[in-house]
Design a protein around this motif. Structure first.
Motif, short mmCIF file in Angstrom:
data_model
loop_
_atom_site.label_atom_id
_atom_site.label_comp_id
_atom_site.label_asym_id
_atom_site.label_seq_id
_atom_site.Cartn_x
_atom_site.Cartn_y
_atom_site.Cartn_z
N ILE A 80 0.82 -1.22 0.00
CA ILE A 80 0.00 0.00 0.00
C ILE A 80 0.85 1.26 0.00
CG2 ILE A 80 -1.80 1.23 1.27
CD1 ILE A 80 -2.73 -1.40 2.35
N LYS A 81 2.05 1.20 0.62
CA LYS A 81 2.81 2.45 0.77
C LYS A 81 3.37 2.96 -0.55
CE LYS A 81 7.07 0.20 2.37
NZ LYS A 81 7.86 -0.03 3.59
N THR A 82 3.41 2.12 -1.59
CA THR A 82 3.91 2.59 -2.88
C THR A 82 2.78 3.02 -3.81
OG1 THR A 82 3.86 0.37 -3.81
CG2 THR A 82 5.91 1.07 -2.75
N LEU A 83 1.53 2.79 -3.42
CA LEU A 83 0.40 3.05 -4.32
C LEU A 83 0.23 4.51 -4.71
CD1 LEU A 83 -2.55 0.70 -3.43
CD2 LEU A 83 -1.19 0.76 -5.47
N PRO A 84 0.33 5.49 -3.80
CA PRO A 84 0.12 6.88 -4.23
C PRO A 84 1.08 7.30 -5.35
CG PRO A 84 0.16 6.74 -1.84
CD PRO A 84 0.52 5.39 -2.36
N ARG A 85 2.34 6.87 -5.25
CA ARG A 85 3.32 7.21 -6.28
C ARG A 85 2.97 6.54 -7.60
NH1 ARG A 85 7.48 4.01 -7.40
NH2 ARG A 85 7.39 3.04 -5.35
N LYS A 86 2.57 5.25 -7.54
CA LYS A 86 2.21 4.55 -8.78
C LYS A 86 0.97 5.15 -9.41
CE LYS A 86 4.22 0.08 -7.61
NZ LYS A 86 3.91 -1.31 -7.28
N PHE A 87 0.01 5.55 -8.58
CA PHE A 87 -1.23 6.15 -9.09
C PHE A 87 -0.94 7.47 -9.79
CE2 PHE A 87 -4.64 9.24 -8.25
CZ PHE A 87 -5.66 8.66 -8.99
N LYS A 88 -0.04 8.28 -9.20
CA LYS A 88 0.33 9.57 -9.76
C LYS A 88 0.91 9.42 -11.16
CE LYS A 88 4.19 11.42 -8.60
NZ LYS A 88 5.30 11.98 -7.80
N ASN A 89 1.62 8.30 -11.39
CA ASN A 89 2.26 8.07 -12.69
C ASN A 89 1.41 7.20 -13.61
OD1 ASN A 89 4.58 9.53 -11.96
ND2 ASN A 89 5.30 7.78 -10.77
N GLY A 90 0.17 6.95 -13.23
CA GLY A 90 -0.73 6.20 -14.10
C GLY A 90 -0.41 4.73 -14.20
N PHE A 91 0.20 4.16 -13.17
CA PHE A 91 0.51 2.72 -13.11
C PHE A 91 1.32 2.26 -14.31
CE2 PHE A 91 -3.24 3.24 -10.44
CZ PHE A 91 -2.80 2.64 -9.27
N ARG A 92 2.27 3.08 -14.77
CA ARG A 92 3.08 2.69 -15.92
C ARG A 92 4.13 1.67 -15.49
NH1 ARG A 92 5.80 8.49 -15.84
NH2 ARG A 92 7.28 8.14 -14.15
N GLU A 93 4.46 0.77 -16.40
CA GLU A 93 5.48 -0.25 -16.13
C GLU A 93 6.29 -0.50 -17.38
OE1 GLU A 93 3.55 -3.75 -14.73
OE2 GLU A 93 3.68 -3.16 -12.63
N GLY A 94 7.58 -0.71 -17.21
CA GLY A 94 8.45 -1.10 -18.32
C GLY A 94 8.75 0.00 -19.31
N THR A 95 8.51 1.26 -18.97
CA THR A 95 8.81 2.37 -19.87
C THR A 95 9.69 3.37 -19.14
OG1 THR A 95 6.84 3.58 -19.18
CG2 THR A 95 6.62 2.16 -21.11
N THR A 96 10.33 4.23 -19.92
CA THR A 96 11.12 5.30 -19.30
C THR A 96 10.20 6.49 -19.06
OG1 THR A 96 11.76 6.07 -21.48
CG2 THR A 96 13.29 4.59 -20.35
N PRO A 97 10.36 7.18 -17.95
CA PRO A 97 9.49 8.32 -17.68
C PRO A 97 9.75 9.45 -18.66
CG PRO A 97 11.20 8.14 -16.01
CD PRO A 97 11.27 6.91 -16.84
N PRO A 98 8.73 10.24 -18.98
CA PRO A 98 8.93 11.35 -19.92
C PRO A 98 9.88 12.39 -19.35
CG PRO A 98 6.75 11.47 -18.91
CD PRO A 98 7.35 10.16 -18.53
N ALA A 99 10.56 13.11 -20.24
CA ALA A 99 11.55 14.11 -19.81
C ALA A 99 10.86 15.25 -19.08
CB ALA A 99 12.32 14.64 -21.00
N LYS A 100 11.51 15.75 -18.04
CA LYS A 100 10.94 16.86 -17.28
C LYS A 100 11.03 18.16 -18.08
CE LYS A 100 11.68 15.18 -12.60
NZ LYS A 100 12.31 15.44 -11.32
N LYS A 101 9.98 18.99 -17.97
CA LYS A 101 9.99 20.28 -18.66
C LYS A 101 10.78 21.29 -17.82
CE LYS A 101 5.46 19.28 -20.54
NZ LYS A 101 4.03 19.50 -20.36
N LYS A 102 11.56 22.10 -18.50
CA LYS A 102 12.37 23.09 -17.79
C LYS A 102 11.64 24.40 -17.62
CE LYS A 102 16.89 21.32 -18.92
NZ LYS A 102 18.20 21.60 -19.50
#
Length: 102
Positions: free
Chosen positions: A80-102
């Motif tokens: 349960i303690k990892t769920l808020p973070r996973k929910f924020k990222n749309g439960f993505r798996e096996g992909t690289t996160p999109p680049a941060k905007k500057k």
């Protein structure tokens, strides 16, 4: 001693008080594998605290404090303690996160 026994007619009767406590040395309950309490009845093979080996945990609404002691959040919450973070990222798996905007 004499003050711990009472006489009924010609028969001596030991009550259930101090004199009887010295005779108690058999355990009816031992430690439960599921909840860890000393509530597992050896002859009945059931736990009086968590109802093991029943699939469902023993829980009653009249025991509010007991519910509070063993409810969600009293343990490690490994999933349960990892769920808020996973929910924020749309439960993505096996992909690289999109680049941060500057």
């Amino acid at each position: 001693s004499a003050h711990m026994r009472r006489y009924t007619g010609n028969k001596m009767v030991v009550g259930k008080g101090t004199a009887s406590f010295g005779k108690r040395h058999n355990k009816s309950h031992t430690i439960c594998r599921r909840c860890g309490k000393r509530s597992y009845h050896i002859q009945k093979s059931t736990c009086s605290a968590c109802a093991y080996p029943s699939a469902h945990m023993r829980r009653y609404n009249w025991g509010t404090k007991a519910q509070r002691r063993r409810t969600t959040g009293t343990g490690r919450c490994r999933y349960i303690k990892t769920l808020p973070r996973k929910f924020k990222n749309g439960f993505r798996e096996g992909t690289t996160p999109p680049a941060k905007k500057k």
